[in-house]
Design a protein around this motif. Structure first.
Motif, PDB file in Angstrom:
ATOM      1  N   GLY A   1       0.987  -1.056  -6.118  1.00 48.45           N
ATOM      2  CA  GLY A   1       0.295   0.287  -5.632  1.00 48.45           C
ATOM      3  C   GLY A   1      -1.008   0.245  -5.362  1.00 48.45           C
ATOM      4  O   GLY A   1      -1.829   1.182  -5.041  1.00 48.45           O
ATOM      5  N   LYS A   2      -1.661  -0.861  -5.755  1.00 48.88           N
ATOM      6  CA  LYS A   2      -3.167  -0.792  -5.625  1.00 48.88           C
ATOM      7  C   LYS A   2      -3.636  -0.435  -4.269  1.00 48.88           C
ATOM      8  O   LYS A   2      -3.126  -1.085  -3.382  1.00 48.88           O
ATOM      9  N   GLY A   3      -4.600   0.351  -4.278  1.00 53.46           N
ATOM     10  CA  GLY A   3      -5.175   0.650  -2.878  1.00 53.46           C
ATOM     11  C   GLY A   3      -4.568   1.895  -2.147  1.00 53.46           C
ATOM     12  O   GLY A   3      -4.914   2.409  -1.185  1.00 53.46           O
ATOM     13  N   ARG A   4      -3.127   2.252  -2.545  1.00 55.46           N
ATOM     14  CA  ARG A   4      -2.323   3.286  -1.830  1.00 55.46           C
ATOM     15  C   ARG A   4      -1.958   4.332  -2.829  1.00 55.46           C
ATOM     16  O   ARG A   4      -1.907   5.523  -2.620  1.00 55.46           O
TER      17      ARG A   4
ATOM     18  N   LEU B   1       0.718  11.817  -9.370  1.00 56.77           N
ATOM     19  CA  LEU B   1       0.694  10.414  -8.540  1.00 56.77           C
ATOM     20  C   LEU B   1       0.411  10.629  -7.095  1.00 56.77           C
ATOM     21  O   LEU B   1       1.620  11.218  -6.285  1.00 56.77           O
ATOM     22  N   GLN B   2      -0.491  10.573  -6.345  1.00 56.81           N
ATOM     23  CA  GLN B   2      -0.896  10.380  -5.089  1.00 56.81           C
ATOM     24  C   GLN B   2      -0.375   9.113  -4.445  1.00 56.81           C
ATOM     25  O   GLN B   2      -0.817   8.258  -4.810  1.00 56.81           O
ATOM     26  N   MET B   3       0.564   9.156  -3.492  1.00 59.20           N
ATOM     27  CA  MET B   3       1.141   7.953  -2.732  1.00 59.20           C
ATOM     28  C   MET B   3       0.839   8.017  -1.490  1.00 59.20           C
ATOM     29  O   MET B   3       1.321   8.856  -0.656  1.00 59.20           O
ATOM     30  N   ASN B   4       0.053   7.050  -0.841  1.00 60.65           N
ATOM     31  CA  ASN B   4      -0.226   6.906   0.572  1.00 60.65           C
ATOM     32  C   ASN B   4       0.266   5.756   1.119  1.00 60.65           C
ATOM     33  O   ASN B   4       0.521   4.877   0.401  1.00 60.65           O
ATOM     34  N   SER B   5       0.408   5.692   2.276  1.00 62.22           N
ATOM     35  CA  SER B   5       0.926   4.577   3.139  1.00 62.22           C
ATOM     36  C   SER B   5       2.243   4.097   2.525  1.00 62.22           C
ATOM     37  O   SER B   5       2.301   2.762   2.503  1.00 62.22           O
ATOM     38  N   LEU B   6       3.272   4.849   2.418  1.00 63.83           N
ATOM     39  CA  LEU B   6       4.275   4.576   1.694  1.00 63.83           C
ATOM     40  C   LEU B   6       5.218   3.621   2.592  1.00 63.83           C
ATOM     41  O   LEU B   6       5.204   3.547   3.732  1.00 63.83           O
ATOM     42  N   LYS B   7       5.935   2.775   1.648  1.00 64.31           N
ATOM     43  CA  LYS B   7       6.818   1.736   2.408  1.00 64.31           C
ATOM     44  C   LYS B   7       8.181   1.911   2.056  1.00 64.31           C
ATOM     45  O   LYS B   7       8.265   2.407   1.137  1.00 64.31           O
ATOM     46  N   PRO B   8       9.018   1.228   2.575  1.00 65.51           N
ATOM     47  CA  PRO B   8      10.388   1.266   2.381  1.00 65.51           C
ATOM     48  C   PRO B   8      10.772   0.891   0.927  1.00 65.51           C
ATOM     49  O   PRO B   8      11.634   1.423   0.165  1.00 65.51           O
ATOM     50  N   ALA B   9       9.781  -0.168   0.516  1.00 62.28           N
ATOM     51  CA  ALA B   9       9.987  -0.562  -0.761  1.00 62.28           C
ATOM     52  C   ALA B   9       9.603   0.306  -1.763  1.00 62.28           C
ATOM     53  O   ALA B   9       9.902  -0.359  -3.063  1.00 62.28           O
ATOM     54  N   ASP B  10       9.018   1.250  -1.490  1.00 63.43           N
ATOM     55  CA  ASP B  10       8.750   2.148  -2.348  1.00 63.43           C
ATOM     56  C   ASP B  10       9.780   3.394  -2.604  1.00 63.43           C
ATOM     57  O   ASP B  10       9.653   4.095  -3.825  1.00 63.43           O
ATOM     58  N   THR B  11      10.889   3.181  -2.060  1.00 69.06           N
ATOM     59  CA  THR B  11      11.989   3.886  -2.376  1.00 69.06           C
ATOM     60  C   THR B  11      12.441   3.561  -3.859  1.00 69.06           C
ATOM     61  O   THR B  11      12.803   2.575  -4.192  1.00 69.06           O
ATOM     62  N   ALA B  12      12.574   4.684  -4.563  1.00 68.94           N
ATOM     63  CA  ALA B  12      12.969   4.576  -6.070  1.00 68.94           C
ATOM     64  C   ALA B  12      12.996   5.908  -6.766  1.00 68.94           C
ATOM     65  O   ALA B  12      12.516   7.038  -5.994  1.00 68.94           O
ATOM     66  N   VAL B  13      13.397   6.060  -7.968  1.00 69.81           N
ATOM     67  CA  VAL B  13      13.375   7.337  -8.759  1.00 69.81           C
ATOM     68  C   VAL B  13      12.148   6.967  -9.487  1.00 69.81           C
ATOM     69  O   VAL B  13      11.747   5.908 -10.217  1.00 69.81           O
ATOM     70  N   TYR B  14      11.405   8.106  -9.356  1.00 67.80           N
ATOM     71  CA  TYR B  14       9.911   7.942 -10.220  1.00 67.80           C
ATOM     72  C   TYR B  14      10.123   8.590 -11.355  1.00 67.80           C
ATOM     73  O   TYR B  14      10.481   9.903 -11.454  1.00 67.80           O
ATOM     74  N   TYR B  15       9.557   8.284 -12.580  1.00 64.76           N
ATOM     75  CA  TYR B  15       9.409   8.792 -13.873  1.00 64.76           C
ATOM     76  C   TYR B  15       8.045   8.838 -14.438  1.00 64.76           C
ATOM     77  O   TYR B  15       7.196   7.813 -14.201  1.00 64.76           O
ATOM     78  N   CYS B  16       7.632   9.773 -15.117  1.00 65.84           N
ATOM     79  CA  CYS B  16       6.423   9.897 -15.909  1.00 65.84           C
ATOM     80  C   CYS B  16       6.592   9.664 -17.268  1.00 65.84           C
ATOM     81  O   CYS B  16       7.957  10.273 -17.696  1.00 65.84           O
TER      82      CYS B  16
ATOM     83  N   ALA C   1       8.064   5.678   6.858  1.00 65.54           N
ATOM     84  CA  ALA C   1       6.932   4.729   6.254  1.00 65.54           C
ATOM     85  C   ALA C   1       5.710   5.289   6.873  1.00 65.54           C
ATOM     86  O   ALA C   1       5.575   5.623   8.131  1.00 65.54           O
ATOM     87  N   GLY C   2       4.421   4.911   6.164  1.00 71.70           N
ATOM     88  CA  GLY C   2       3.312   5.409   6.166  1.00 71.70           C
ATOM     89  C   GLY C   2       2.704   6.587   5.953  1.00 71.70           C
ATOM     90  O   GLY C   2       1.814   7.083   6.021  1.00 71.70           O
ATOM     91  N   GLY C   3       3.776   7.569   5.630  1.00 74.09           N
ATOM     92  CA  GLY C   3       3.577   8.892   5.092  1.00 74.09           C
ATOM     93  C   GLY C   3       3.119   8.787   3.588  1.00 74.09           C
ATOM     94  O   GLY C   3       2.849   7.903   2.973  1.00 74.09           O
ATOM     95  N   SER C   4       3.007  10.317   3.069  1.00 79.28           N
ATOM     96  CA  SER C   4       2.201  10.414   1.825  1.00 79.28           C
ATOM     97  C   SER C   4       3.132  11.408   0.903  1.00 79.28           C
ATOM     98  O   SER C   4       3.805  12.140   1.662  1.00 79.28           O
ATOM     99  N   LEU C   5       3.237  11.351  -0.228  1.00 79.14           N
ATOM    100  CA  LEU C   5       3.854  12.405  -1.204  1.00 79.14           C
ATOM    101  C   LEU C   5       2.839  12.502  -2.374  1.00 79.14           C
ATOM    102  O   LEU C   5       2.009  11.303  -2.800  1.00 79.14           O
ATOM    103  N   ARG C   6       2.940  13.565  -3.003  1.00 80.16           N
ATOM    104  CA  ARG C   6       2.263  13.684  -4.195  1.00 80.16           C
ATOM    105  C   ARG C   6       3.216  14.088  -5.280  1.00 80.16           C
ATOM    106  O   ARG C   6       3.765  15.141  -5.293  1.00 80.16           O
ATOM    107  N   LEU C   7       3.450  13.254  -6.257  1.00 83.97           N
ATOM    108  CA  LEU C   7       4.394  13.449  -7.261  1.00 83.97           C
ATOM    109  C   LEU C   7       3.690  14.232  -8.362  1.00 83.97           C
ATOM    110  O   LEU C   7       2.383  14.215  -8.618  1.00 83.97           O
ATOM    111  N   SER C   8       4.391  15.226  -9.225  1.00 82.60           N
ATOM    112  CA  SER C   8       3.878  16.010 -10.264  1.00 82.60           C
ATOM    113  C   SER C   8       4.671  15.758 -11.508  1.00 82.60           C
ATOM    114  O   SER C   8       5.842  15.619 -11.463  1.00 82.60           O
TER     115      SER C   8
ATOM    116  N   VAL D   1      11.759   6.282   1.370  1.00 80.21           N
ATOM    117  CA  VAL D   1      10.751   6.070   2.640  1.00 80.21           C
ATOM    118  C   VAL D   1      11.744   5.466   3.494  1.00 80.21           C
ATOM    119  O   VAL D   1      12.396   4.511   3.364  1.00 80.21           O
ATOM    120  N   SER D   2      11.715   6.079   4.641  1.00 77.56           N
ATOM    121  CA  SER D   2      12.519   5.563   5.872  1.00 77.56           C
ATOM    122  C   SER D   2      11.870   4.679   6.523  1.00 77.56           C
ATOM    123  O   SER D   2      10.551   4.905   6.799  1.00 77.56           O
TER     124      SER D   2
END
Length: 120
Positions: free
Chosen positions: A64-67, A81-96, A14-21, A118-119
């Protein structure tokens, strides 16, 4: 028909970042609005963010606004998709996906997705 391959997911604290492509093949996506959706276990797939074909306009779900920041490189046929300040609630499979109707209606063609965990 365009094929979409998502990557960049993983396990982050939690609080970390990921960049999805999202790499597209088969045809150019430069004429299409694109979006990111996610699906958490036991929940329906939900909208995350979208971007116009020019990249000038973007649209975000409140979650996701602001993050999160969606962007694209049409020369590389790729959406990010740049994801910052990640939360456990963001845990999911992400699709484009190609956005059929701006800003949140997807077309019917989905990739395999990338898992984000997100742990706490």
């Amino acid at each position: 028909q365009v094929q979409l391959v998502e990557s960049g997911g993983g396990l982050v604290q939690a609080g970390g970042s990921l960049r999805l492509s999202c790499a597209a093949s088969g045809r150019t996506i430069s004429s299409y609005a694109m979006g990111w959706f996610r699906q958490a276990p036991g929940k329906e797939r939900e909208f995350v963010a979208s971007i116009t074909f020019t990249g000038i306009s973007t649209y975000y779900a409140d979650s996701g606004k602001g993050r999160f920041t969606i962007s694209r490189d049409n020369a590389k046929n790729t959406v990010y998709l740049q994801m910052n300040s990640l939360k456990p609630a963001d845990t999911a499979v992400y699709y484009c996906v190609v956005v059929r109707t701006w800003p949140v209606t997807p077309s019917g063609s989905w990739g395999q997705g990338t898992q984000v965990t997100v742990s706490s």
